[in-house]
Design an enzyme around this catalytic site. Sequence first.
Site, PDB file in Angstrom:
ATOM      1  N   HIS A 118       0.860  -1.185   0.000  1.00  0.00           N
ATOM      2  CA  HIS A 118       0.000   0.000   0.000  1.00  0.00           C
ATOM      3  C   HIS A 118       0.897   1.236   0.000  1.00  0.00           C
ATOM      4  O   HIS A 118       2.113   1.120   0.161  1.00  0.00           O
ATOM      5  CB  HIS A 118      -0.892   0.000   1.248  1.00  0.00           C
ATOM      6  CG  HIS A 118      -0.093   0.023   2.511  1.00  0.00           C
ATOM      7  ND1 HIS A 118       0.393  -1.132   3.088  1.00  0.00           N
ATOM      8  CD2 HIS A 118       0.363   1.057   3.259  1.00  0.00           C
ATOM      9  CE1 HIS A 118       1.103  -0.798   4.160  1.00  0.00           C
ATOM     10  NE2 HIS A 118       1.109   0.510   4.289  1.00  0.00           N
ATOM     11  N   HIS A 120       5.591   6.671  -1.040  1.00  0.00           N
ATOM     12  CA  HIS A 120       6.343   5.479  -1.441  1.00  0.00           C
ATOM     13  C   HIS A 120       5.553   4.225  -1.093  1.00  0.00           C
ATOM     14  O   HIS A 120       4.627   4.259  -0.289  1.00  0.00           O
ATOM     15  CB  HIS A 120       7.706   5.439  -0.741  1.00  0.00           C
ATOM     16  CG  HIS A 120       7.595   5.223   0.739  1.00  0.00           C
ATOM     17  ND1 HIS A 120       7.305   6.244   1.613  1.00  0.00           N
ATOM     18  CD2 HIS A 120       7.697   4.099   1.484  1.00  0.00           C
ATOM     19  CE1 HIS A 120       7.245   5.764   2.841  1.00  0.00           C
ATOM     20  NE2 HIS A 120       7.466   4.451   2.791  1.00  0.00           N
TER      21      HIS A 120
END
Length: 180
Positions: free
Chosen positions: A37, A120
Amino acid sequence: MIRLFAALPIPEELRERLVALQGGVPGARWANSDQMHLTLRFIGEVDGNVAHDIDDALAGIRAPSFTLELAGVGEFGGKNPRALWAGVRPNDAILHLQKKIETALQRIGLPPESRKFSAHVTLARMKGASREKVAQFLTHHALFASGPFPVDHFVLFSSQLSHGGSIYHAERVYPLIPVP
């Protein structure tokens, strides 16, 4: 008590591409595909009443849907690398959404996030990984890029710590406003 964070889920086909990057760094604990995620805001452990307030605050967020692209790889930790990640091509829309989430959580009394937001997807956590092997990984995958993928919602996840790492559960999905 429940441990929470707000994040963007990663499409399955992109998670498969990210898994294909994994390897070549002894000491790395690679992320499972189904756990990948993009964290927008780590919240931490809260009680049920605060969790309800968080849900209400996030449900009130109005932000447009957008597209996102992953680009490049990197590491956190410098001389003692602790994580490998896939980066995000600069995108004002994700910053806008992250700021809305941060503001909503501060309005209900949560402290501000102490770390600067860096979009990220974590690929691996590391302990004692060779700096040389990490540098080789970064060089080998430096040109990694995904095509654009749609972001039409974000998710409130709970995290349970287990012997093999964290297990994430989607608690609530918050739609973004469709853009024609």
